[in-house]
Design an enzyme around this catalytic site. Sequence first.
Site, PDB file in Angstrom:
ATOM      1  N   ASP A 160       0.844  -1.196   0.000  1.00 39.66           N
ATOM      2  CA  ASP A 160       0.000   0.000   0.000  1.00 39.66           C
ATOM      3  C   ASP A 160       0.883   1.251   0.000  1.00 39.66           C
ATOM      4  OD1 ASP A 160      -2.156  -1.672   0.184  1.00 39.66           O
ATOM      5  OD2 ASP A 160      -2.397  -1.410   2.349  1.00 39.66           O
TER       6      ASP A 160
HETATM    7  N1  URA Z   1      -1.430  -5.880   3.721  1.00 43.04           N
HETATM    8  C1  URA Z   1      -1.869  -4.600   3.782  1.00 43.04           C
HETATM    9  O1  URA Z   1      -2.899  -4.320   4.362  1.00 43.04           O
HETATM   10  N2  URA Z   1      -1.118  -3.659   3.191  1.00 43.04           N
HETATM   11  C2  URA Z   1       0.055  -3.911   2.574  1.00 43.04           C
HETATM   12  O2  URA Z   1       0.693  -2.991   2.060  1.00 43.04           O
HETATM   13  C3  URA Z   1       0.489  -5.245   2.528  1.00 43.04           C
HETATM   14  C4  URA Z   1      -0.269  -6.214   3.104  1.00 43.04           C
END
Ligand code: URA
Length: 243
Positions: free
Chosen positions: A106
């Site tokens: 993310d």
């Molecule tokens: N899970 C999430 O919620 N965000 C990420 O960036 C990776 C795994």
Amino acid sequence: MSSERLDKIISSQLNISRKEARAGIRGGAALVNGAAVKIADYRLDPERDSVVYNGSEVIYKKYIYIVMNKPKGVISASEDNSRKTVIDLLPDRLKRRGLFPVGRLDRDTTGLLIITDDGDFAHRVLSPAKQIYKTYIAELDGPVTGETLDFFSREITLRDGTVCRMAYLKRLGERRAEIRICEGKYHQIKRMFGEAGLGVTELERRAVGGYELPGFLARGECIEIKKNELEPIFRNQQKSINA
Ligand code: URA
């Protein structure tokens, strides 16, 4: 290794357009095994023949492998119309066409991200059949309790019905935990903790399989490494118990 066109080799390795490479070759900028070659579609074996362009040797690499400590605020994509991507952060000497991140973090997640142009390698890492566990450190907005550990000791079903494979959770502090998952569903860790009534305030990826984020790599930095240095990804990992 099969043969490849001289203009393709020069444009891919030096990150210049094919048009620019062709013009340079026609103008006499290229030497193959020490002899001038002015034919853009001249074919050679890039792993055996030497190529010099504008006086510098062209070191041929079919694929490259980059390890980044992803900072916050950049998206895990090859390109985007308005937002900064992890590819934008690469130094010019590592930029070349076809690079992409292996899996997504993310925008606000930090840590280990592998970037390559080797599609087969990425497929091996991401293939659900391989069940490669990724390790994250999560900071939470509430305490990790016995109930939380209990909750993670089974398969978790998200509220939209998505069933997540077994995750492994380890309490590291009152509001801090290590979590390992073997899938890459959208916002998976945040949504799993959400089901347990906890919000994730910080998330950092520390390892993919048995390959750990190098400790010397500061946020936003990256290094090029050899493919065989990434082999630990595929080594069987010790699954930590929910504890
Ligand atoms: N899970 C999430 O919620 N965000 C990420 O960036 C990776 C795994």
